[in-house]
Design a protein around this motif. Structure first.
Motif, PDB file in Angstrom:
ATOM      1  N   ARG A   1       2.296  -5.178   9.784  1.00  0.00           N
ATOM      2  CA  ARG A   1       2.460  -3.957   8.991  1.00  0.00           C
ATOM      3  C   ARG A   1       3.903  -3.466   9.108  1.00  0.00           C
ATOM      4  O   ARG A   1       4.400  -3.248  10.208  1.00  0.00           O
ATOM      5  CB  ARG A   1       1.491  -2.880   9.457  1.00  0.00           C
ATOM      6  N   THR A   2       4.554  -3.313   7.969  1.00  0.00           N
ATOM      7  CA  THR A   2       5.885  -2.712   7.903  1.00  0.00           C
ATOM      8  C   THR A   2       5.749  -1.445   7.077  1.00  0.00           C
ATOM      9  O   THR A   2       5.294  -1.487   5.932  1.00  0.00           O
ATOM     10  CB  THR A   2       6.906  -3.667   7.249  1.00  0.00           C
ATOM     11  N   VAL A   3       6.131  -0.308   7.670  1.00  0.00           N
ATOM     12  CA  VAL A   3       5.907   0.996   7.039  1.00  0.00           C
ATOM     13  C   VAL A   3       7.216   1.763   6.895  1.00  0.00           C
ATOM     14  O   VAL A   3       7.945   1.953   7.870  1.00  0.00           O
ATOM     15  CB  VAL A   3       4.931   1.859   7.864  1.00  0.00           C
ATOM     16  N   PHE A   4       7.485   2.195   5.666  1.00  0.00           N
ATOM     17  CA  PHE A   4       8.550   3.169   5.432  1.00  0.00           C
ATOM     18  C   PHE A   4       7.847   4.513   5.275  1.00  0.00           C
ATOM     19  O   PHE A   4       7.060   4.721   4.337  1.00  0.00           O
ATOM     20  CB  PHE A   4       9.334   2.821   4.163  1.00  0.00           C
ATOM     21  N   ALA A   5       8.120   5.410   6.207  1.00  0.00           N
ATOM     22  CA  ALA A   5       7.392   6.682   6.282  1.00  0.00           C
ATOM     23  C   ALA A   5       8.296   7.835   5.849  1.00  0.00           C
ATOM     24  O   ALA A   5       9.383   8.040   6.399  1.00  0.00           O
ATOM     25  CB  ALA A   5       6.897   6.914   7.713  1.00  0.00           C
ATOM     26  N   LEU A   6       7.818   8.590   4.854  1.00  0.00           N
ATOM     27  CA  LEU A   6       8.513   9.779   4.373  1.00  0.00           C
ATOM     28  C   LEU A   6       7.813  11.033   4.873  1.00  0.00           C
ATOM     29  O   LEU A   6       6.582  11.050   4.990  1.00  0.00           O
ATOM     30  CB  LEU A   6       8.537   9.811   2.838  1.00  0.00           C
ATOM     31  N   ARG A   7       8.607  12.070   5.126  1.00  0.00           N
ATOM     32  CA  ARG A   7       8.018  13.352   5.538  1.00  0.00           C
ATOM     33  C   ARG A   7       8.735  14.487   4.820  1.00  0.00           C
ATOM     34  O   ARG A   7       9.969  14.541   4.792  1.00  0.00           O
ATOM     35  CB  ARG A   7       8.161  13.545   7.047  1.00  0.00           C
TER      36      ARG A   7
ATOM     37  N   ILE B   1       4.195  10.395   3.254  1.00  0.00           N
ATOM     38  CA  ILE B   1       3.957   9.262   2.358  1.00  0.00           C
ATOM     39  C   ILE B   1       4.368   7.995   3.087  1.00  0.00           C
ATOM     40  O   ILE B   1       5.521   7.862   3.513  1.00  0.00           O
ATOM     41  CB  ILE B   1       4.765   9.380   1.052  1.00  0.00           C
ATOM     42  N   ASP B   2       3.429   7.067   3.246  1.00  0.00           N
ATOM     43  CA  ASP B   2       3.713   5.778   3.870  1.00  0.00           C
ATOM     44  C   ASP B   2       3.645   4.684   2.813  1.00  0.00           C
ATOM     45  O   ASP B   2       2.609   4.510   2.157  1.00  0.00           O
ATOM     46  CB  ASP B   2       2.702   5.468   4.979  1.00  0.00           C
ATOM     47  N   VAL B   3       4.732   3.956   2.633  1.00  0.00           N
ATOM     48  CA  VAL B   3       4.742   2.776   1.768  1.00  0.00           C
ATOM     49  C   VAL B   3       4.799   1.570   2.693  1.00  0.00           C
ATOM     50  O   VAL B   3       5.729   1.431   3.496  1.00  0.00           O
ATOM     51  CB  VAL B   3       5.955   2.787   0.810  1.00  0.00           C
ATOM     52  N   TRP B   4       3.797   0.699   2.598  1.00  0.00           N
ATOM     53  CA  TRP B   4       3.691  -0.358   3.595  1.00  0.00           C
ATOM     54  C   TRP B   4       3.341  -1.713   2.972  1.00  0.00           C
ATOM     55  O   TRP B   4       2.895  -1.795   1.833  1.00  0.00           O
ATOM     56  CB  TRP B   4       2.640   0.004   4.646  1.00  0.00           C
TER      57      TRP B   4
ATOM     58  N   GLY C   1       0.796  -1.222   0.000  1.00  0.00           N
ATOM     59  CA  GLY C   1       0.000   0.000   0.000  1.00  0.00           C
ATOM     60  C   GLY C   1       0.827   1.271   0.000  1.00  0.00           C
ATOM     61  O   GLY C   1       2.007   1.270   0.383  1.00  0.00           O
ATOM     62  N   LEU C   2       0.202   2.346  -0.446  1.00  0.00           N
ATOM     63  CA  LEU C   2       0.784   3.692  -0.372  1.00  0.00           C
ATOM     64  C   LEU C   2      -0.285   4.632   0.170  1.00  0.00           C
ATOM     65  O   LEU C   2      -1.404   4.679  -0.358  1.00  0.00           O
ATOM     66  CB  LEU C   2       1.265   4.160  -1.750  1.00  0.00           C
ATOM     67  N   THR C   3       0.057   5.334   1.211  1.00  0.00           N
ATOM     68  CA  THR C   3      -0.871   6.278   1.835  1.00  0.00           C
ATOM     69  C   THR C   3      -0.248   7.667   1.847  1.00  0.00           C
ATOM     70  O   THR C   3       0.883   7.836   2.316  1.00  0.00           O
ATOM     71  CB  THR C   3      -1.197   5.857   3.284  1.00  0.00           C
ATOM     72  N   LEU C   4      -0.971   8.643   1.323  1.00  0.00           N
ATOM     73  CA  LEU C   4      -0.530  10.034   1.330  1.00  0.00           C
ATOM     74  C   LEU C   4      -1.440  10.826   2.266  1.00  0.00           C
ATOM     75  O   LEU C   4      -2.664  10.778   2.133  1.00  0.00           O
ATOM     76  CB  LEU C   4      -0.584  10.615  -0.086  1.00  0.00           C
ATOM     77  N   HIS C   5      -0.864  11.524   3.199  1.00  0.00           N
ATOM     78  CA  HIS C   5      -1.661  12.365   4.101  1.00  0.00           C
ATOM     79  C   HIS C   5      -0.828  13.583   4.496  1.00  0.00           C
ATOM     80  O   HIS C   5       0.366  13.674   4.160  1.00  0.00           O
ATOM     81  CB  HIS C   5      -2.132  11.581   5.331  1.00  0.00           C
ATOM     82  N   HIS C   6      -1.427  14.519   5.214  1.00  0.00           N
ATOM     83  CA  HIS C   6      -0.732  15.770   5.525  1.00  0.00           C
ATOM     84  C   HIS C   6      -1.339  16.441   6.745  1.00  0.00           C
ATOM     85  O   HIS C   6      -2.453  16.113   7.191  1.00  0.00           O
ATOM     86  CB  HIS C   6      -0.792  16.718   4.322  1.00  0.00           C
ATOM     87  N   ASP C   7      -0.589  17.399   7.283  1.00  0.00           N
ATOM     88  CA  ASP C   7      -1.114  18.288   8.320  1.00  0.00           C
ATOM     89  C   ASP C   7      -0.781  19.710   7.895  1.00  0.00           C
ATOM     90  O   ASP C   7      -0.501  19.961   6.714  1.00  0.00           O
ATOM     91  CB  ASP C   7      -0.553  17.932   9.709  1.00  0.00           C
ATOM     92  N   ASP C   8      -0.785  20.636   8.814  1.00  0.00           N
ATOM     93  CA  ASP C   8      -0.562  22.033   8.442  1.00  0.00           C
ATOM     94  C   ASP C   8       0.846  22.300   7.931  1.00  0.00           C
ATOM     95  O   ASP C   8       1.052  23.224   7.134  1.00  0.00           O
ATOM     96  CB  ASP C   8      -0.837  22.942   9.653  1.00  0.00           C
ATOM     97  N   SER C   9       1.820  21.496   8.373  1.00  0.00           N
ATOM     98  CA  SER C   9       3.218  21.780   8.050  1.00  0.00           C
ATOM     99  C   SER C   9       3.870  20.772   7.109  1.00  0.00           C
ATOM    100  O   SER C   9       4.770  21.136   6.335  1.00  0.00           O
ATOM    101  CB  SER C   9       4.053  21.843   9.342  1.00  0.00           C
TER     102      SER C   9
END
Length: 310
Positions: A299-305, A237-240, A225-233
């Motif tokens: 669940r194994t997640v590589f998280a980008l910010r 991107i989570d690739v899992w 999976g790939l999940t894209l989300h955001h906050d104010d700053s």
């Protein structure tokens, strides 16, 4: 008058004696410092100078020397790690190039000397030889890419990027592989556009490496999976995946150059051990951050910010 002179004389003698004792003690302390320093440097130990003294100047000298010793020890440790990494790299380069080249040579020798092969059989062997040659070429390119990154020769062209579209294109590029391996795909990309300031080629390379990694080592979980989300700053991107995951003891070193413990996620006869290293370095070049969390078969997640553009 005579008594006064006697007092002055006694005070002078006392001061001379005290100065002599102080000088003698200082010389003794300096000899100790020199001898101790010589031993620490010669034996390459991690010791520090310990000395009880009332002299402020000597205490400041000791503080400065101990800071210097700590810095030298850090440099020596980095040098030892680099040497170990280089030895491991040479070993892995030899293995990763030698194995596919030996297979290619075997195919060629079979085609050349086996006169009983049909045209179809020759085509099959040539196709396999071509695939292995492409594999070797890709590995060599990875080494060149890593060399360019470490030397600062990888040119970054940062501009305003529509992150949603980059993520969609990356997932679409792996569609045939997902389908061929029977892997379920989960994509969570919001409709509202998210923009970051980055190099598109570098970002695509980062995502491609993470998706390839998830397919190669997480296929047992049956989903990527790939999940894209955001906050104010920030944009995230989570690739899992839900594959075998990464042991906790390996997580701190998973991004090291050519870290290839047999049981680590970054080690396989199919992988060079460079993909995640290149990924981390590119992420840092884009002023981003990458982390990994793993629960095997959950669940194994590589998280980008990355910093989000307003």
């Amino acid at each position: 008058m005579t008594a006064f002179l006697c007092v002055i004389l006694l005070v002078s003698v006392f001061m001379n004696v005290m100065q002599y004792k102080a000088k003698k003690e200082r010389n003794s302390n300096l000899r100790y410092i020199c001898g101790k320093l010589y031993g620490i440097v010669s034996d390459r130990t991690n010791e520090r100078l310990l000395l009880v003294t009332a002299e402020q100047e000597l205490r400041e000298l000791l503080i400065g020397v101990n800071r210097l010793l700590a810095y030298i020890h850090e440099i020596n440790s980095d040098s030892a790690r680099t040497k170990l990494s280089m030895r491991r790299m040479l070993s892995n380069v030899s293995h990763d190039l030698k194995t596919p080249l030996s297979i290619v040579l075997g195919y060629i020798e079979t085609i050349r000397y086996n006169r009983d092969l049909s045209s179809e059989e020759r085509d099959v062997l040539l196709s396999k030889a071509q695939l292995k040659t492409v594999e070797v070429s890709g590995l060599i390119n990875q080494f060149f890419d890593l060399a360019k990154l470490e030397s600062g020769d990888w040119l970054i062209d940062r501009r305003r990027l529509h992150l949603n579209e980059v993520c969609r294109k990356s997932m679409l590029g792996f569609y045939d592989i997902f389908e061929g391996k029977g892997i379920e795909v989960s994509i969570e990309i919001p409709e509202a556009p998210i923009f970051i300031y980055a190099d598109e080629e570098a970002l695509r390379r980062i995502l491609d490496n993470l998706l390839s990694n998830a397919i190669r080592y997480g296929y047992e979980g049956g989903i990527v999976g790939l999940t894209l989300h955001h906050d104010d700053s920030y944009a995230y991107i989570d690739v899992w995946d839900k594959g075998k995951g990464i042991r906790e003891t390996d997580r701190d070193r998973i991004f090291e150059r050519l870290y290839t413990l047999e049981d680590s996620r970054n080690s396989s006869t199919e992988g060079s051990g460079l993909g995640l290293t290149i990924t981390k370095k590119l992420t840092e070049q884009l002023e981003g951050f990458i982390d990994v969390n793993s629960s095997p078969y959950e669940r194994t997640v590589f998280a980008l910010r990355f910093a989000k553009l307003k």
